[in-house]
Design an enzyme around this catalytic site. Sequence first.
Site, mmCIF file in Angstrom:
data_model
loop_
_atom_site.group_PDB
_atom_site.id
_atom_site.type_symbol
_atom_site.label_atom_id
_atom_site.label_comp_id
_atom_site.label_asym_id
_atom_site.label_seq_id
_atom_site.Cartn_x
_atom_site.Cartn_y
_atom_site.Cartn_z
ATOM 1 N N GLU A 85 -16.507 2.329 -11.856
ATOM 2 C CA GLU A 85 -16.699 1.568 -12.903
ATOM 3 C C GLU A 85 -17.440 0.386 -12.380
ATOM 4 O O GLU A 85 -17.203 -0.421 -11.436
ATOM 5 C CB GLU A 85 -15.294 0.898 -13.264
ATOM 6 N N GLU B 259 0.672 -1.442 -0.124
ATOM 7 C CA GLU B 259 -0.107 0.017 -0.040
ATOM 8 C C GLU B 259 0.853 1.433 -0.001
ATOM 9 O O GLU B 259 0.588 2.056 -0.724
ATOM 10 C CB GLU B 259 -0.771 0.210 1.246
#
Length: 563
Positions: free
Chosen positions: A327, A205
């Site tokens: 999306e 991350e």
Amino acid sequence: MARMRDVWLALGLAHGSCALWTPNGSSNNVSAVAVSAVAPTGAGVPLPAFVSYSIEFSSFPDFAGNLSSPNTFSNNLLNNLGDLTGTKPFIRVGGNTQDYAVFNSSIAVAEIGIVNPAISPDYPTTLTIGPAYFESYQTWPNTKFIHGFNLGRNSTFAREGLIASVPYACKALQGGRLLHWELGNEPDLFKTSAQGIVRPSNWTEQSYVNEWLNWTRAIKAAMTGPCPDLASSQNYTYYAPSFAGTSNSLDPIRTWEDGLDTDKDIAVITTHNYISGATVPGVTLQGTLMNHTSNVVSIAKQLNESRLLRGLPANLGSNNLPFIMGETNSLYNQGRPGLSNTFGAALWGIDFNLWCATNNISRVHMHQGTNYRYQSWQPVDTNITSKGTKAPYYGNIAVASFLGNIVTSTPSIINLPLPNDEESAYAAYVNGSLARLIVVNMMSYNATDYNSNYTDNYPRPVQQYTFQLPPGNYGAVQLQRLMANGSDAITGITFDGYSFNYELDNGMPVLLGNVTRGETAGVGRNGQLSVDVPFSSAVIVRFAQQSGGNGWSGHGHGHGPWW
Ligand SMILES: *[C@@H]1O[C@H](CO)[C@@H](O)[C@H](O)[C@H]1NC(C)=O
Ligand SMILES: *[C@@H]1O[C@H](CO)[C@@H](O)[C@H](O)[C@H]1NC(C)=O
Ligand SMILES: *[C@@H]1O[C@H](CO)[C@@H](O)[C@H](O)[C@H]1NC(C)=O
Ligand SMILES: *[C@@H]1O[C@H](CO)[C@@H](O)[C@H](O)[C@H]1NC(C)=O
Ligand SMILES: *[C@@H]1O[C@H](CO)[C@@H](O)[C@H](O)[C@H]1NC(C)=O
Ligand SMILES: *[C@@H]1O[C@H](CO)[C@@H](O)[C@H](O)[C@H]1NC(C)=O
Ligand SMILES: *[C@@H]1O[C@H](CO)[C@@H](O)[C@H](O)[C@H]1NC(C)=O
Ligand SMILES: *[C@@H]1O[C@H](CO)[C@@H](O)[C@H](O)[C@H]1NC(C)=O
Ligand SMILES: *[C@@H]1O[C@H](CO)[C@@H](O)[C@H](O)[C@H]1NC(C)=O
Ligand SMILES: *[C@@H]1O[C@H](CO)[C@@H](O)[C@H](O)[C@H]1NC(C)=O
Ligand SMILES: *[C@@H]1O[C@H](CO)[C@@H](O)[C@H](O)[C@H]1NC(C)=O
Ligand SMILES: *[C@@H]1O[C@H](CO)[C@@H](O)[C@H](O)[C@H]1NC(C)=O
């Protein structure tokens, strides 16, 4: 279309005294569903352009055309939605190919793509774009975009190309066309993607955050000269992090804790979602898509993520940002023929979108690309699919019509729980009072099966829904139906008697003379409203006491605007 008449025969029957027939032989009307007078606190409030699209990066020139050959069909379809909601859909240009697209200023065409069927038959996995690509941002008037920059490709040439593309992108989008930027598509799959691994297994991350900050700063620096307005801190904003899911190889919560919004340039938290996959065993139209519980289960993990992000310390930036689907669609890997392209998938899309709206997933970008099975429309003729308006578009229209003009009459949306998986209902409140209801019946009615399963004595089943309305002076209420021959239909779909098909008028609304519309229903003295809904169809109920927006008064036959 001949069978459309049978639907109305069936409706006539349901208004009479005959008991309803369902395929399993039971009569199962829904007992009165209570509708409250005002929207409860916590009702969903959609953002402008709630009904939005995500267009596959490599397909964007097909969808939009270019300055010498703009795609007016696409523009007409976008206008139809804008007429309903007050804003044309916002267009996110991105997807897997966003991270394959390498900019090369010396190519003369918009793009050069190489399809490798072993990786994906649906889009190029090697893609070069040139300056002409950005012309496609200038073909649709009054449309706002999210341009997806490449983060995935890590060669020196690709990284230099990213920065070299910035002046072309910002010049094409300045003057009101830019909504936000995006950098990288689904980076939580960079270490694992079946289409190609682009980061090593020790990429964390924190590695992602460092790269994202480094390159968003470099893009901003490259924008300052050519587009100073857009490079100002007021205007330089992002959709992020565009993760594919909530539990892939990067943890979204950790990503924010590691400082993704250090520069306070993220405007909207975006996530991606698919109900299931095109080739996943056991996926069916009824069980997977035409199933409200399936949507509830799929979206629950996103709502959990949204709740956790709202709970992070304010300095991390996520606590008060809108949370949206940047999306999404039915089945990943571009959808499955016979499922994702059917009228049943259009009904699925209504329930999916409105369940999002109810839960403050406050904008939904339905994804599509050229030849994709789940597309709302095919923008050009290819040797796979002909140019045309596809079934899911009609679901988008129904959502837009139900939400109404979000800019002038922002609705509050709630779900009205119904007993079965295969049905759902929602209410929209405007200015504090009940404005509209929608019922989505997702009980499969396969028109191809018609002759074997349903005979003239037992026409298409009709389910009756009864609502106990809050006290009020209702008069007649107007019904608008989304209709087709069956859940398996891929053509012949209408909304309130209108077709948006390419063949009729290039995607502009055409009122068909051969479909019933203009129905009304009365509210009983007991305050109950009963609506008959054929299996595999949806109906919007509009209350006359609510004017404004796209209410009752705009719906003359042949008068005024189509909606
Ligand atoms: C209704 O009208 C449309 C458009 O003209 C046509 O395509 C369709 O076949 C018609 N349906 C019937 C049942 O006549
Ligand atoms: C179901 O509704 C119809 C009206 O549409 C009515 O005639 C019928 O009696 C109802 N059936 C039951 C079991 O309530
Ligand atoms: C019959 O079908 C209806 C509608 O799908 C469902 O609600 C009901 O539970 C079914 N009844 C039986 C006995 O299977
Ligand atoms: C513009 O689009 C047309 C039609 O697709 C195409 O022939 C032409 O090459 C395009 N122009 C550029 C610069 O890509
Ligand atoms: C660069 O990308 C390649 C695959 O394209 C990948 O194997 C490699 O690990 C990446 N390198 C770094 C430093 O991210
Ligand atoms: C990942 O491991 C490689 C060596 O295999 C090393 O060069 C690189 O710095 C490591 N990256 C991170 C982010 O730790
Ligand atoms: C950071 O961006 C600069 C360009 O501004 C680039 O040269 C450098 O390699 C980038 N560093 C990393 C770790 O990505
Ligand atoms: C932000 O963009 C708008 C519209 O282009 C422009 O009018 C405004 O001046 C910009 N703000 C700054 C601080 O540059
Ligand atoms: C609907 O989806 C839920 C959750 O995936 C599943 O448990 C249920 O069996 C499905 N219902 C039908 C009728 O297939
Ligand atoms: C279909 O069109 C594509 C791209 O235009 C082309 O590469 C392919 O060969 C065509 N296939 C057939 C069967 O004509
Ligand atoms: C509809 O019925 C036909 C004929 O039985 C079948 O081939 C088809 O798969 C069915 N479609 C759906 C979506 O259930
Ligand atoms: C139609 O009947 C066939 C054979 O009895 C059955 O397999 C199929 O599931 C039925 N289809 C529907 C939509 O009820």
